[in-house]
Design a protein around this motif. Sequence first.
Motif, short mmCIF file in Angstrom:
data_model
loop_
_atom_site.label_atom_id
_atom_site.label_comp_id
_atom_site.label_asym_id
_atom_site.label_seq_id
_atom_site.Cartn_x
_atom_site.Cartn_y
_atom_site.Cartn_z
N GLY A 216 5.65 -34.08 4.95
CA GLY A 216 4.38 -33.45 4.59
C GLY A 216 3.71 -32.77 5.76
N TYR A 217 4.34 -32.83 6.96
CA TYR A 217 3.76 -32.18 8.13
C TYR A 217 3.92 -30.67 8.05
N SER A 218 4.88 -30.22 7.27
CA SER A 218 5.12 -28.79 7.12
C SER A 218 4.14 -28.18 6.12
N SER A 219 3.85 -26.91 6.28
CA SER A 219 3.00 -26.21 5.31
C SER A 219 3.82 -25.65 4.15
N VAL A 220 5.11 -25.95 4.15
CA VAL A 220 6.02 -25.40 3.14
C VAL A 220 6.31 -26.40 2.04
N PHE A 221 6.57 -27.66 2.40
CA PHE A 221 6.98 -28.66 1.42
C PHE A 221 5.95 -29.79 1.34
N PRO A 222 5.66 -30.27 0.13
CA PRO A 222 4.80 -31.44 -0.01
C PRO A 222 5.48 -32.67 0.58
N GLY A 223 4.70 -33.66 0.96
CA GLY A 223 5.27 -34.89 1.47
C GLY A 223 5.79 -35.77 0.35
N GLY A 224 6.72 -36.65 0.70
CA GLY A 224 7.21 -37.64 -0.25
C GLY A 224 8.36 -37.21 -1.13
N ILE A 225 8.93 -36.01 -0.90
CA ILE A 225 10.08 -35.58 -1.69
C ILE A 225 11.33 -36.32 -1.20
N TYR A 226 12.01 -36.97 -2.11
CA TYR A 226 13.20 -37.75 -1.76
C TYR A 226 14.33 -36.82 -1.35
N MET A 227 14.91 -37.08 -0.17
CA MET A 227 16.00 -36.25 0.33
C MET A 227 17.36 -36.94 0.28
N GLY A 228 17.34 -38.25 0.34
CA GLY A 228 18.59 -39.01 0.35
C GLY A 228 18.37 -40.37 0.99
N HIS A 229 19.45 -41.03 1.34
CA HIS A 229 19.34 -42.34 1.98
C HIS A 229 20.22 -42.40 3.23
N ILE A 230 19.89 -43.35 4.10
CA ILE A 230 20.63 -43.49 5.36
C ILE A 230 22.02 -44.04 5.07
N LYS A 231 23.03 -43.29 5.47
CA LYS A 231 24.42 -43.68 5.27
C LYS A 231 24.93 -44.50 6.44
N SER A 232 24.58 -44.05 7.65
CA SER A 232 24.99 -44.75 8.86
C SER A 232 24.12 -44.30 10.02
N PHE A 233 24.19 -44.99 11.13
CA PHE A 233 23.46 -44.58 12.34
C PHE A 233 24.18 -45.13 13.56
N GLU A 234 23.96 -44.45 14.67
CA GLU A 234 24.56 -44.90 15.93
C GLU A 234 23.58 -44.68 17.08
N LYS A 235 23.64 -45.56 18.06
CA LYS A 235 22.72 -45.52 19.20
C LYS A 235 23.38 -44.87 20.41
N ASP A 236 22.59 -44.13 21.15
CA ASP A 236 23.04 -43.51 22.40
C ASP A 236 22.23 -44.16 23.53
N LEU A 237 22.86 -45.09 24.23
CA LEU A 237 22.15 -45.83 25.27
C LEU A 237 21.72 -44.92 26.42
N GLU A 238 22.49 -43.90 26.68
CA GLU A 238 22.17 -43.00 27.80
C GLU A 238 20.88 -42.24 27.54
N SER A 239 20.73 -41.70 26.33
CA SER A 239 19.52 -40.93 26.00
C SER A 239 18.43 -41.78 25.36
N GLN A 240 18.78 -43.06 25.09
CA GLN A 240 17.84 -43.97 24.46
C GLN A 240 17.34 -43.45 23.10
N THR A 241 18.27 -42.85 22.37
CA THR A 241 17.94 -42.33 21.03
C THR A 241 18.99 -42.79 20.03
N GLN A 242 18.70 -42.51 18.77
CA GLN A 242 19.63 -42.83 17.69
C GLN A 242 19.89 -41.59 16.83
N LYS A 243 21.12 -41.51 16.32
CA LYS A 243 21.49 -40.42 15.42
C LYS A 243 21.76 -41.02 14.05
N ILE A 244 21.08 -40.47 13.05
CA ILE A 244 21.18 -41.00 11.68
C ILE A 244 21.94 -40.01 10.80
#
Length: 281
Positions: A216-244
């Motif tokens: 809902g932060y965008s001025s294009v799409f309303p918030g709360g529209i279902y896009m899908g579900h998390i299939k998997s995720f992995e962590k990157d210790l070097e960048s301290q981030t995760q990819k979903i």
Amino acid sequence: MIGVINILAILKRFHFQILFALLLIIGLGLTIQQKNYQRTKFINSANFLSGGIYSSFNNIEDYLNLKQINDELQAENALLRSELISSLKKINGEYYQKDDTLYSQKYVYRVADVISNSYSRPTNYLTLNMGSNDGIIEEMGVISPSGVVGMVGAVSDNYSTVISFLHPKTVISCRLKSSGVSGLLKWTGKDISEAQINDIPITTRIEKGDSVLTSGYSSVFPGGIYMGHIKSFEKDLESQTQKITVDLSIDFSSLNKVYVVENLYKSELEELNKKTAQLSE
């Protein structure tokens, strides 16, 4: 003269069969008239036959009317979406009222037909049967009941081109339902059923199967529209981030009807963003 001769020849040749058929009809008629049981069976059989014929014609008529019924349902769904609380903007107070004194319309939905659609290329587009004559302008959002489809990229009088979500330039602001953490959802460029969210902080708790919604932060799409579900995720210790990796809810290969979303406050928001950008200069 020749016709009469032919008729007489036919009668002479088949007179026994014709006589038998006439006697059979007369006999059936007398039996049906005089015997209640036979009359009832005949009427029931006739009703069954005629009922079956009428039922078949009604089924054909219902089938032929399916497109009209579907169009009417789509239009009704667009109206209902426009009346949802998520499509309204609160003016003041804490309660929703039917007379719209506390809320004003924020989003309007228009039903459009998809007349062409690519989904197997590196850059994909759709064409809709609505254009500027229907109130469509560039940068309007396009959604389906299953999720975000893309954004209007070009418009003619009666048609419009949509930049599909399956395009390297399309990025959707999203959030995880369980934690509320936001990120950017982007197609992977390979499987049309998968997308990715990158740069999620490694400290964020992620649950497999969690829902991914528009933020809902965008001025294009309303918030709360279902896009899908998390299939998997992995962590990157070097960048301290995760990819979903997200399993998308929408099937881009079978799009027929879509909703074009108009944000009635979009111009105001964009003007405010310009003024905000000038403050930092």
